[in-house]
Design a protein around this motif. Structure first.
Motif, PDB file in Angstrom:
ATOM      1  N   GLU A   1     -18.874  -5.248   2.372  1.00 11.45           N
ATOM      2  CA  GLU A   1     -18.148  -4.196   3.095  1.00 11.45           C
ATOM      3  C   GLU A   1     -16.670  -4.560   3.228  1.00 11.45           C
ATOM      4  O   GLU A   1     -15.792  -3.723   3.059  1.00 11.45           O
ATOM      5  N   ARG A   2     -16.388  -5.837   3.476  1.00 11.56           N
ATOM      6  CA  ARG A   2     -15.000  -6.283   3.623  1.00 11.56           C
ATOM      7  C   ARG A   2     -14.237  -6.107   2.311  1.00 11.56           C
ATOM      8  O   ARG A   2     -13.115  -5.617   2.293  1.00 11.56           O
ATOM      9  N   THR A   3     -14.851  -6.484   1.207  1.00 15.08           N
ATOM     10  CA  THR A   3     -14.223  -6.331  -0.101  1.00 15.08           C
ATOM     11  C   THR A   3     -13.943  -4.865  -0.389  1.00 15.08           C
ATOM     12  O   THR A   3     -12.870  -4.507  -0.888  1.00 15.08           O
ATOM     13  N   GLU A   4     -14.892  -4.026  -0.055  1.00 17.38           N
ATOM     14  CA  GLU A   4     -14.731  -2.592  -0.309  1.00 17.38           C
ATOM     15  C   GLU A   4     -13.607  -2.011   0.553  1.00 17.38           C
ATOM     16  O   GLU A   4     -12.799  -1.208   0.080  1.00 17.38           O
ATOM     17  N   ARG A   5     -13.522  -2.416   1.816  1.00 16.95           N
ATOM     18  CA  ARG A   5     -12.430  -1.942   2.686  1.00 16.95           C
ATOM     19  C   ARG A   5     -11.086  -2.384   2.142  1.00 16.95           C
ATOM     20  O   ARG A   5     -10.134  -1.602   2.115  1.00 16.95           O
ATOM     21  N   LEU A   6     -10.989  -3.625   1.684  1.00 15.78           N
ATOM     22  CA  LEU A   6      -9.743  -4.135   1.123  1.00 15.78           C
ATOM     23  C   LEU A   6      -9.377  -3.370  -0.146  1.00 15.78           C
ATOM     24  O   LEU A   6      -8.231  -2.979  -0.337  1.00 15.78           O
ATOM     25  N   ARG A   7     -10.353  -3.123  -0.998  1.00 17.47           N
ATOM     26  CA  ARG A   7     -10.106  -2.382  -2.237  1.00 17.47           C
ATOM     27  C   ARG A   7      -9.593  -0.982  -1.941  1.00 17.47           C
ATOM     28  O   ARG A   7      -8.609  -0.526  -2.530  1.00 17.47           O
ATOM     29  N   ARG A   8     -10.231  -0.300  -0.987  1.00 13.88           N
ATOM     30  CA  ARG A   8      -9.795   1.063  -0.629  1.00 13.88           C
ATOM     31  C   ARG A   8      -8.386   1.058  -0.046  1.00 13.88           C
ATOM     32  O   ARG A   8      -7.570   1.915  -0.353  1.00 13.88           O
ATOM     33  N   TYR A   9      -8.097   0.093   0.797  1.00 12.81           N
ATOM     34  CA  TYR A   9      -6.777   0.022   1.413  1.00 12.81           C
ATOM     35  C   TYR A   9      -5.701  -0.253   0.370  1.00 12.81           C
ATOM     36  O   TYR A   9      -4.624   0.353   0.391  1.00 12.81           O
ATOM     37  N   LEU A  10      -5.985  -1.156  -0.573  1.00 15.12           N
ATOM     38  CA  LEU A  10      -5.026  -1.432  -1.648  1.00 15.12           C
ATOM     39  C   LEU A  10      -4.792  -0.201  -2.512  1.00 15.12           C
ATOM     40  O   LEU A  10      -3.656   0.078  -2.915  1.00 15.12           O
ATOM     41  N   ALA A  11      -5.855   0.553  -2.776  1.00 11.84           N
ATOM     42  CA  ALA A  11      -5.705   1.785  -3.563  1.00 11.84           C
ATOM     43  C   ALA A  11      -4.814   2.779  -2.820  1.00 11.84           C
ATOM     44  O   ALA A  11      -3.962   3.434  -3.417  1.00 11.84           O
ATOM     45  N   GLU A  12      -5.001   2.866  -1.510  1.00 11.87           N
ATOM     46  CA  GLU A  12      -4.166   3.758  -0.697  1.00 11.87           C
ATOM     47  C   GLU A  12      -2.710   3.292  -0.712  1.00 11.87           C
ATOM     48  O   GLU A  12      -1.783   4.099  -0.836  1.00 11.87           O
ATOM     49  N   LEU A  13      -2.500   1.985  -0.610  1.00 14.33           N
ATOM     50  CA  LEU A  13      -1.139   1.445  -0.646  1.00 14.33           C
ATOM     51  C   LEU A  13      -0.443   1.768  -1.964  1.00 14.33           C
ATOM     52  O   LEU A  13       0.753   2.053  -1.980  1.00 14.33           O
ATOM     53  N   GLN A  14      -1.179   1.725  -3.070  1.00 16.24           N
ATOM     54  CA  GLN A  14      -0.590   2.044  -4.366  1.00 16.24           C
ATOM     55  C   GLN A  14      -0.036   3.461  -4.387  1.00 16.24           C
ATOM     56  O   GLN A  14       0.936   3.729  -5.086  1.00 16.24           O
ATOM     57  N   GLU A  15      -0.638   4.337  -3.608  1.00 13.12           N
ATOM     58  CA  GLU A  15      -0.184   5.728  -3.563  1.00 13.12           C
ATOM     59  C   GLU A  15       1.061   5.913  -2.703  1.00 13.12           C
ATOM     60  O   GLU A  15       1.851   6.808  -2.952  1.00 13.12           O
ATOM     61  N   ARG A  16       1.246   5.068  -1.686  1.00 14.17           N
ATOM     62  CA  ARG A  16       2.330   5.333  -0.741  1.00 14.17           C
ATOM     63  C   ARG A  16       3.419   4.277  -0.669  1.00 14.17           C
ATOM     64  O   ARG A  16       4.420   4.462   0.013  1.00 14.17           O
ATOM     65  N   VAL A  17       3.263   3.174  -1.392  1.00 14.97           N
ATOM     66  CA  VAL A  17       4.273   2.116  -1.371  1.00 14.97           C
ATOM     67  C   VAL A  17       4.860   1.980  -2.775  1.00 14.97           C
ATOM     68  O   VAL A  17       4.124   1.984  -3.756  1.00 14.97           O
ATOM     69  N   GLU A  18       6.171   1.868  -2.841  1.00 13.67           N
ATOM     70  CA  GLU A  18       6.810   1.752  -4.158  1.00 13.67           C
ATOM     71  C   GLU A  18       6.374   0.444  -4.840  1.00 13.67           C
ATOM     72  O   GLU A  18       6.055  -0.537  -4.172  1.00 13.67           O
TER      73      GLU A  18
ATOM     74  N   SER B   1       7.711  -3.101  -3.787  1.00 13.93           N
ATOM     75  CA  SER B   1       7.237  -3.500  -2.468  1.00 13.93           C
ATOM     76  C   SER B   1       5.765  -3.912  -2.523  1.00 13.93           C
ATOM     77  O   SER B   1       5.358  -4.880  -1.875  1.00 13.93           O
ATOM     78  N   LEU B   2       4.983  -3.170  -3.291  1.00 11.11           N
ATOM     79  CA  LEU B   2       3.563  -3.505  -3.427  1.00 11.11           C
ATOM     80  C   LEU B   2       3.400  -4.858  -4.115  1.00 11.11           C
ATOM     81  O   LEU B   2       2.578  -5.684  -3.695  1.00 11.11           O
ATOM     82  N   GLU B   3       4.198  -5.113  -5.138  1.00 13.61           N
ATOM     83  CA  GLU B   3       4.156  -6.402  -5.832  1.00 13.61           C
ATOM     84  C   GLU B   3       4.491  -7.535  -4.859  1.00 13.61           C
ATOM     85  O   GLU B   3       3.837  -8.584  -4.852  1.00 13.61           O
ATOM     86  N   LEU B   4       5.504  -7.322  -4.023  1.00 15.97           N
ATOM     87  CA  LEU B   4       5.873  -8.316  -3.017  1.00 15.97           C
ATOM     88  C   LEU B   4       4.724  -8.533  -2.035  1.00 15.97           C
ATOM     89  O   LEU B   4       4.383  -9.667  -1.707  1.00 15.97           O
ATOM     90  N   LEU B   5       4.117  -7.450  -1.580  1.00 13.74           N
ATOM     91  CA  LEU B   5       2.994  -7.552  -0.645  1.00 13.74           C
ATOM     92  C   LEU B   5       1.864  -8.393  -1.228  1.00 13.74           C
ATOM     93  O   LEU B   5       1.310  -9.260  -0.540  1.00 13.74           O
ATOM     94  N   ILE B   6       1.505  -8.143  -2.463  1.00  9.92           N
ATOM     95  CA  ILE B   6       0.404  -8.870  -3.092  1.00  9.92           C
ATOM     96  C   ILE B   6       0.757 -10.351  -3.231  1.00  9.92           C
ATOM     97  O   ILE B   6      -0.063 -11.230  -2.951  1.00  9.92           O
ATOM     98  N   ARG B   7       1.997 -10.635  -3.633  1.00  8.20           N
ATOM     99  CA  ARG B   7       2.413 -12.036  -3.755  1.00  8.20           C
ATOM    100  C   ARG B   7       2.366 -12.732  -2.399  1.00  8.20           C
ATOM    101  O   ARG B   7       1.851 -13.847  -2.264  1.00  8.20           O
ATOM    102  N   LEU B   8       2.888 -12.065  -1.377  1.00 11.95           N
ATOM    103  CA  LEU B   8       2.906 -12.664  -0.042  1.00 11.95           C
ATOM    104  C   LEU B   8       1.497 -12.809   0.524  1.00 11.95           C
ATOM    105  O   LEU B   8       1.201 -13.793   1.211  1.00 11.95           O
TER     106      LEU B   8
END
Length: 147
Positions: free
Chosen positions: A11-28, A31-38
């Motif tokens: 469930e945790r993996t699925e929540r993280l996957r969904r949230y990352l997919a949502e971030l891809q839609e709303r974060v340039e 910024s998303l690349e920086l977030l993933i690195r950090l």
């Protein structure tokens, strides 16, 4: 389970996957690349065990790392490290906590004593780091090095 079937996602993996997919839609993308690195950096740091951690960023990255992006990093970190729901809380304007955000259990977000303990811990860690910095500078000067 058949060897060709992918393992079920937690469930945790699925929540993280969904949230990352949502971030891809709303974060340039930058910024998303920086977030993933950090996220990778902080998830392998002492912060995983409740400590503080100073992120390594250059000037261009610091400019991208807005308060909104900082909050997103905390949300992602929470999704990665805990099963329970957590929320981002601003610690206010205490000297060592100014602008600092923390991830806390949802039921503790309005607990003034709980948040005060966080501020005290942040202040104590900042004082320890400052003391250590001064010690290192004194050692460098005594050794003839320029601090």
């Amino acid at each position: 389970m058949d060897r060709d079937e992918p393992p079920e996602r937690s469930e945790r993996t699925e929540r993280l996957r969904r949230y990352l997919a949502e971030l891809q839609e709303r974060v340039e993308p930058r910024s998303l690349e920086l977030l993933i690195r950090l996220l990778h950096e902080v998830s392998t740091s002492p912060a995983v065990h409740g400590g503080t951690y100073e992120l390594g960023m250059g000037p261009a990255e610091r400019e991208l790392f807005t308060p909104a992006l900082q909050a997103e990093l905390l949300v992602l970190f929470g999704l990665l490290t805990t099963q329970e729901e957590r929320v981002v809380v601003d610690l206010g304007d205490a000297p060592h906590a100014r602008g600092m955000k923390v991830l806390v259990p949802q039921d503790r977000a309005d607990d003034a004593e709980f948040l005060a303990r966080h501020k005290d811990r942040v202040a104590a860690e900042a004082e320890r780091r400052e003391h250590d910095r001064q010690e290192v500078q004194a050692i460098a000067r005594a050794s003839g090095m320029e601090p």
